[in-house]
Write a protein that holds these residues in place. Structure first.
Motif, PDB file in Angstrom:
ATOM      1  N   SER A  33       0.836  -1.205   0.000  1.00 17.77           N
ATOM      2  CA  SER A  33       0.000   0.000   0.000  1.00 17.77           C
ATOM      3  C   SER A  33       0.866   1.248   0.000  1.00 17.77           C
ATOM      4  O   SER A  33       0.509   2.265   0.581  1.00 17.77           O
ATOM      5  CB  SER A  33      -0.946  -0.003   1.204  1.00 17.77           C
ATOM      6  OG  SER A  33      -0.195   0.034   2.405  1.00 17.77           O
ATOM      7  N   ALA A  34       2.006   1.161  -0.668  1.00 14.84           N
ATOM      8  CA  ALA A  34       2.935   2.295  -0.725  1.00 14.84           C
ATOM      9  C   ALA A  34       2.308   3.447  -1.503  1.00 14.84           C
ATOM     10  O   ALA A  34       1.467   3.239  -2.374  1.00 14.84           O
ATOM     11  CB  ALA A  34       4.239   1.869  -1.393  1.00 14.84           C
ATOM     12  N   SER A  35       2.722   4.646  -1.184  1.00 10.16           N
ATOM     13  CA  SER A  35       2.242   5.819  -1.896  1.00 10.16           C
ATOM     14  C   SER A  35       2.615   5.693  -3.375  1.00 10.16           C
ATOM     15  O   SER A  35       3.765   5.439  -3.708  1.00 10.16           O
ATOM     16  CB  SER A  35       2.873   7.079  -1.307  1.00 10.16           C
ATOM     17  OG  SER A  35       2.435   8.209  -2.004  1.00 10.16           O
ATOM     18  N   GLY A  36       1.629   5.830  -4.231  1.00  9.04           N
ATOM     19  CA  GLY A  36       1.889   5.773  -5.660  1.00  9.04           C
ATOM     20  C   GLY A  36       1.711   4.419  -6.297  1.00  9.04           C
ATOM     21  O   GLY A  36       1.693   4.307  -7.517  1.00  9.04           O
ATOM     22  N   ARG A  37       1.570   3.369  -5.481  1.00  7.36           N
ATOM     23  CA  ARG A  37       1.334   2.046  -6.049  1.00  7.36           C
ATOM     24  C   ARG A  37       0.737   1.142  -4.988  1.00  7.36           C
ATOM     25  O   ARG A  37       1.169   1.150  -3.835  1.00  7.36           O
ATOM     26  CB  ARG A  37       2.605   1.440  -6.624  1.00  7.36           C
ATOM     27  CG  ARG A  37       3.671   1.116  -5.606  1.00  7.36           C
ATOM     28  CD  ARG A  37       4.992   0.723  -6.224  1.00  7.36           C
ATOM     29  NE  ARG A  37       5.527   1.730  -7.103  1.00  7.36           N
ATOM     30  CZ  ARG A  37       6.251   2.773  -6.702  1.00  7.36           C
ATOM     31  NH1 ARG A  37       6.509   2.940  -5.428  1.00  7.36           N
ATOM     32  NH2 ARG A  37       6.722   3.631  -7.561  1.00  7.36           N
ATOM     33  N   THR A  38      -0.264   0.387  -5.391  1.00 10.98           N
ATOM     34  CA  THR A  38      -0.858  -0.584  -4.484  1.00 10.98           C
ATOM     35  C   THR A  38      -0.993  -1.921  -5.197  1.00 10.98           C
ATOM     36  O   THR A  38      -1.209  -1.974  -6.408  1.00 10.98           O
ATOM     37  CB  THR A  38      -2.251  -0.146  -3.972  1.00 10.98           C
ATOM     38  OG1 THR A  38      -3.132   0.023  -5.075  1.00 10.98           O
ATOM     39  CG2 THR A  38      -2.183   1.132  -3.160  1.00 10.98           C
ATOM     40  N   VAL A  39      -0.870  -2.987  -4.421  1.00 13.82           N
ATOM     41  CA  VAL A  39      -1.134  -4.343  -4.898  1.00 13.82           C
ATOM     42  C   VAL A  39      -2.204  -4.900  -3.967  1.00 13.82           C
ATOM     43  O   VAL A  39      -1.974  -5.050  -2.767  1.00 13.82           O
ATOM     44  CB  VAL A  39       0.133  -5.226  -4.867  1.00 13.82           C
ATOM     45  CG1 VAL A  39      -0.213  -6.633  -5.357  1.00 13.82           C
ATOM     46  CG2 VAL A  39       1.237  -4.609  -5.710  1.00 13.82           C
ATOM     47  N   ARG A  40      -3.371  -5.150  -4.545  1.00 13.26           N
ATOM     48  CA  ARG A  40      -4.546  -5.529  -3.758  1.00 13.26           C
ATOM     49  C   ARG A  40      -4.975  -6.953  -4.102  1.00 13.26           C
ATOM     50  O   ARG A  40      -4.961  -7.349  -5.263  1.00 13.26           O
ATOM     51  CB  ARG A  40      -5.682  -4.561  -4.092  1.00 13.26           C
ATOM     52  CG  ARG A  40      -7.000  -4.889  -3.418  1.00 13.26           C
ATOM     53  CD  ARG A  40      -8.084  -3.935  -3.865  1.00 13.26           C
ATOM     54  NE  ARG A  40      -8.543  -4.276  -5.198  1.00 13.26           N
ATOM     55  CZ  ARG A  40      -9.197  -3.432  -5.993  1.00 13.26           C
ATOM     56  NH1 ARG A  40      -9.447  -2.191  -5.621  1.00 13.26           N
ATOM     57  NH2 ARG A  40      -9.593  -3.825  -7.181  1.00 13.26           N
ATOM     58  N   VAL A  41      -5.404  -7.683  -3.081  1.00 16.67           N
ATOM     59  CA  VAL A  41      -6.040  -8.987  -3.247  1.00 16.67           C
ATOM     60  C   VAL A  41      -7.488  -8.815  -2.816  1.00 16.67           C
ATOM     61  O   VAL A  41      -7.763  -8.253  -1.755  1.00 16.67           O
ATOM     62  CB  VAL A  41      -5.365 -10.060  -2.363  1.00 16.67           C
ATOM     63  CG1 VAL A  41      -6.077 -11.399  -2.519  1.00 16.67           C
ATOM     64  CG2 VAL A  41      -3.895 -10.178  -2.698  1.00 16.67           C
ATOM     65  N   GLU A  77      -5.037 -17.587  -0.106  1.00 14.95           N
ATOM     66  CA  GLU A  77      -3.653 -17.739   0.333  1.00 14.95           C
ATOM     67  C   GLU A  77      -2.931 -16.391   0.345  1.00 14.95           C
ATOM     68  O   GLU A  77      -2.186 -16.088   1.278  1.00 14.95           O
ATOM     69  CB  GLU A  77      -2.919 -18.734  -0.570  1.00 14.95           C
ATOM     70  CG  GLU A  77      -3.402 -20.164  -0.396  1.00 14.95           C
ATOM     71  CD  GLU A  77      -2.857 -21.118  -1.462  1.00 14.95           C
ATOM     72  OE1 GLU A  77      -2.041 -20.690  -2.318  1.00 14.95           O
ATOM     73  OE2 GLU A  77      -3.260 -22.292  -1.443  1.00 14.95           O
ATOM     74  N   LEU A  78      -3.147 -15.576  -0.697  1.00 14.48           N
ATOM     75  CA  LEU A  78      -2.499 -14.264  -0.773  1.00 14.48           C
ATOM     76  C   LEU A  78      -2.991 -13.323   0.321  1.00 14.48           C
ATOM     77  O   LEU A  78      -2.237 -12.458   0.776  1.00 14.48           O
ATOM     78  CB  LEU A  78      -2.713 -13.638  -2.149  1.00 14.48           C
ATOM     79  CG  LEU A  78      -1.910 -14.271  -3.287  1.00 14.48           C
ATOM     80  CD1 LEU A  78      -2.353 -13.694  -4.631  1.00 14.48           C
ATOM     81  CD2 LEU A  78      -0.418 -14.066  -3.079  1.00 14.48           C
ATOM     82  N   MET A  79      -4.235 -13.496   0.769  1.00 14.23           N
ATOM     83  CA  MET A  79      -4.754 -12.654   1.863  1.00 14.23           C
ATOM     84  C   MET A  79      -3.902 -12.815   3.124  1.00 14.23           C
ATOM     85  O   MET A  79      -3.782 -11.881   3.912  1.00 14.23           O
ATOM     86  CB  MET A  79      -6.216 -13.002   2.170  1.00 14.23           C
ATOM     87  CG  MET A  79      -7.208 -12.582   1.100  1.00 14.23           C
ATOM     88  SD  MET A  79      -7.451 -10.821   0.974  1.00 14.23           S
ATOM     89  CE  MET A  79      -8.751 -10.591   2.149  1.00 14.23           C
ATOM     90  N   LEU A  80      -3.271 -13.967   3.287  1.00 11.58           N
ATOM     91  CA  LEU A  80      -2.424 -14.206   4.451  1.00 11.58           C
ATOM     92  C   LEU A  80      -1.142 -13.370   4.406  1.00 11.58           C
ATOM     93  O   LEU A  80      -0.512 -13.153   5.439  1.00 11.58           O
ATOM     94  CB  LEU A  80      -2.070 -15.688   4.559  1.00 11.58           C
ATOM     95  CG  LEU A  80      -3.257 -16.643   4.705  1.00 11.58           C
ATOM     96  CD1 LEU A  80      -2.782 -18.088   4.656  1.00 11.58           C
ATOM     97  CD2 LEU A  80      -4.036 -16.358   5.978  1.00 11.58           C
TER      98      LEU A  80
END
Length: 161
Positions: A33-41, A77-80
């Motif tokens: 959740s870094a500023s400028g980029r997020t990777v969400r599941v 699994e990625l939620m972990l």
């Protein structure tokens, strides 16, 4: 990579529930959740998704977004691996003119917050504004889901000392 153009609003009443043609339960977490980029599941009902979003433009209206459906088991699994602060919400879909508003009703630490988003083809596109829309909060980062998992709505205005 697709360009996401959307505007976000607070919701001032519950009429969206009766106007909705569909709804789904969503749980999502952030690997980054870094500023400028997020990777969400995200798990939406019984489907999994992986989404990568880039930095918003100065107005908060446009940003790059990449999303793919993934197997539900992989999403679980990625939620972990996600950072603390899972987002839990019900999304209602409401047609208004030629557009569909996604109305998110939050639970848990974000209980009481309801926001509506509309995706547009171009930044200055005109859309029919449903009566349940309140104040526009486009570009206000505190309303981004990635911010809500770090500073939940129920803690706004409370001292951290």
């Amino acid at each position: 990579m697709a360009l996401e153009i959307e505007r976000k609003f607070l919701v001032c009443d519950t009429t969206y529930r009766d106007l909705a043609y569909a709804k789904s339960r969503i749980k999502q977490g952030y690997i980054c959740s870094a500023s400028g980029r997020t990777v969400r599941v995200r798990i939406r009902d019984e489907k999994g998704f992986l989404t990568i979003k880039g930095k918003s433009d100065a107005s908060g209206v446009k940003r790059y977004e990449w999303e793919r459906e993934i197997p539900l088991q992989e999403a679980e699994e990625l939620m972990l691996l996600c950072e603390p602060g899972i987002i839990d919400k019900t999304r209602y879909l409401v047609k208004s003119g030629h557009h569909t508003f996604e109305v998110d009703e939050f639970y848990g630490e974000n209980e009481g917050l309801v926001v509506a988003e509309v995706e547009l083809e171009e930044e200055n596109e005109i859309f029919l504004r449903p009566s349940f829309l309140g104040e526009e909060v486009t570009g206000r980062t505190e309303y981004y889901n990635s911010s809500l998992m770090k500073m939940p709505y129920t803690k706004w205005g409370k001292s951290t000392t």
